[in-house]
Design a protein around this motif. Structure first.
Motif, PDB file in Angstrom:
ATOM      1  N   UNK A  96       0.814  -1.195   0.083  1.00  8.67           N
ATOM      2  CA  UNK A  96      -0.218  -0.026   0.113  1.00  8.67           C
ATOM      3  C   UNK A  96       0.976   1.209  -0.044  1.00  8.67           C
ATOM      4  N   UNK A  97       0.754   2.181  -1.040  1.00  6.04           N
ATOM      5  CA  UNK A  97       1.494   3.451  -1.025  1.00  6.04           C
ATOM      6  C   UNK A  97       0.506   4.599  -0.365  1.00  6.04           C
ATOM      7  N   UNK A  98       1.099   5.349   0.464  1.00  2.43           N
ATOM      8  CA  UNK A  98       0.600   6.279   1.138  1.00  2.43           C
ATOM      9  C   UNK A  98       0.975   7.623   1.042  1.00  2.43           C
ATOM     10  N   UNK A  99       0.228   8.765   1.245  1.00  2.98           N
ATOM     11  CA  UNK A  99       0.863  10.011   1.574  1.00  2.98           C
ATOM     12  C   UNK A  99       2.034   9.952   2.389  1.00  2.98           C
ATOM     13  N   UNK A 100       3.168  10.784   2.275  1.00  4.09           N
ATOM     14  CA  UNK A 100       4.503  10.668   3.108  1.00  4.09           C
ATOM     15  C   UNK A 100       3.712  10.896   4.390  1.00  4.09           C
ATOM     16  N   UNK A 101       4.288   9.983   5.557  1.00  3.26           N
ATOM     17  CA  UNK A 101       4.083  10.250   6.910  1.00  3.26           C
ATOM     18  C   UNK A 101       2.767   9.460   7.321  1.00  3.26           C
ATOM     19  N   UNK A 102       2.209   9.163   6.339  1.00  5.47           N
ATOM     20  CA  UNK A 102       0.676   8.465   6.832  1.00  5.47           C
ATOM     21  C   UNK A 102       0.807   6.867   6.935  1.00  5.47           C
ATOM     22  N   UNK A 103       1.831   6.357   6.480  1.00  2.00           N
ATOM     23  CA  UNK A 103       1.801   4.867   6.648  1.00  2.00           C
ATOM     24  C   UNK A 103       1.584   4.262   7.907  1.00  2.00           C
ATOM     25  N   UNK A 104       1.853   4.773   8.845  1.00  4.51           N
ATOM     26  CA  UNK A 104       1.480   4.193  10.306  1.00  4.51           C
ATOM     27  C   UNK A 104       0.227   4.407  10.762  1.00  4.51           C
ATOM     28  N   UNK A 105      -0.748   5.341  10.310  1.00  8.94           N
ATOM     29  CA  UNK A 105      -2.094   5.469  10.464  1.00  8.94           C
ATOM     30  C   UNK A 105      -2.819   4.355   9.806  1.00  8.94           C
ATOM     31  N   UNK A 106      -2.364   4.536   8.336  1.00  4.73           N
ATOM     32  CA  UNK A 106      -3.244   3.335   7.527  1.00  4.73           C
ATOM     33  C   UNK A 106      -3.023   1.921   8.082  1.00  4.73           C
ATOM     34  N   UNK A 107      -1.343   1.465   8.450  1.00  4.30           N
ATOM     35  CA  UNK A 107      -1.294   0.362   9.044  1.00  4.30           C
ATOM     36  C   UNK A 107      -1.899   0.003  10.252  1.00  4.30           C
ATOM     37  N   UNK A 108      -2.173   1.122  11.225  1.00  3.01           N
ATOM     38  CA  UNK A 108      -2.933   0.816  12.360  1.00  3.01           C
ATOM     39  C   UNK A 108      -4.269   0.640  12.077  1.00  3.01           C
ATOM     40  N   UNK A 109      -5.085   1.057  10.951  1.00  2.00           N
ATOM     41  CA  UNK A 109      -6.353   0.782  10.613  1.00  2.00           C
ATOM     42  C   UNK A 109      -6.486  -0.620  10.239  1.00  2.00           C
ATOM     43  N   UNK A 110      -5.589  -1.091   9.360  1.00  2.00           N
ATOM     44  CA  UNK A 110      -5.488  -2.409   8.776  1.00  2.00           C
ATOM     45  C   UNK A 110      -5.398  -3.456   9.971  1.00  2.00           C
ATOM     46  N   UNK A 111      -4.427  -2.898  10.659  1.00  2.00           N
ATOM     47  CA  UNK A 111      -4.274  -3.963  12.115  1.00  2.00           C
ATOM     48  C   UNK A 111      -5.559  -4.086  12.884  1.00  2.00           C
ATOM     49  N   UNK A 112      -6.370  -2.912  12.833  1.00  2.00           N
ATOM     50  CA  UNK A 112      -7.368  -2.949  13.807  1.00  2.00           C
ATOM     51  C   UNK A 112      -8.650  -3.403  13.087  1.00  2.00           C
TER      52      UNK A 112
END
Length: 150
Positions: A96-112
């Motif tokens: 998944x490619x995200x906006x810079x700095x946003x990968x952690x937020x998106x990964x948290x959503x996927x993990x949850x």
């Protein structure tokens, strides 16, 4: 280090009235954790911190009531629409490619998420590896992510 810092931030905002990013950085510094403003901003986003009334017209940071619970469908859509730029897969790994700095937020959503096919995620600054089981489900996960993006 990041997990420790996130735990410390949650502890600080539960115990103290923290109104600004600068105050949060100072509270971390007092505990021998030195961070930049950009790191604080990213941590606030990743932890999904909110501002709540603190009295006298002031607001303080707080942990969202739903922190630790699954993301709602509406929240997932908002996070993905605002942050995800593209996704693709090979075998059982979705990238998944995200906006810079946003990968952690998106990964948290996927993990949850309640997506049983998602084993876990590894997030960088703007890319996420999502491990999928079984590998045949990777195309379905990409389709779900793309649906949330639009």
């Amino acid at each position: 280090m990041k997990r420790r810092r996130h735990d410390l931030i949650k502890q600080i905002i539960r115990e103290e009235i923290i109104e600004t990013q600068e105050a949060l950085a100072a509270a971390l510094c007092a505990r021998h954790v030195h961070v930049t403003q950009a790191t604080i901003s990213r941590d606030i986003k990743e932890l999904l911190l909110i501002k709540v009334p603190a009295g006298g017209g002031h607001y303080r940071y707080a942990v969202a009531p739903q922190e630790g619970q699954r993301f709602s469908e509406a929240r997932m859509r908002r996070v993905f629409k605002d942050n995800v730029q593209s996704c693709d897969f090979s075998e059982n790994i979705v990238v998944v490619r995200t906006a810079p700095g946003a990968a952690g937020t998106v990964a948290s959503a996927l993990d949850a998420s309640a997506w049983s096919e998602v084993i876990g995620t590894i997030a960088g600054d703007d890319h996420i590896f999502v491990l999928i089981r079984p590998k045949e489900a990777a195309a379905d996960i990409v389709a779900r992510i793309q649906k949330l993006m639009h």
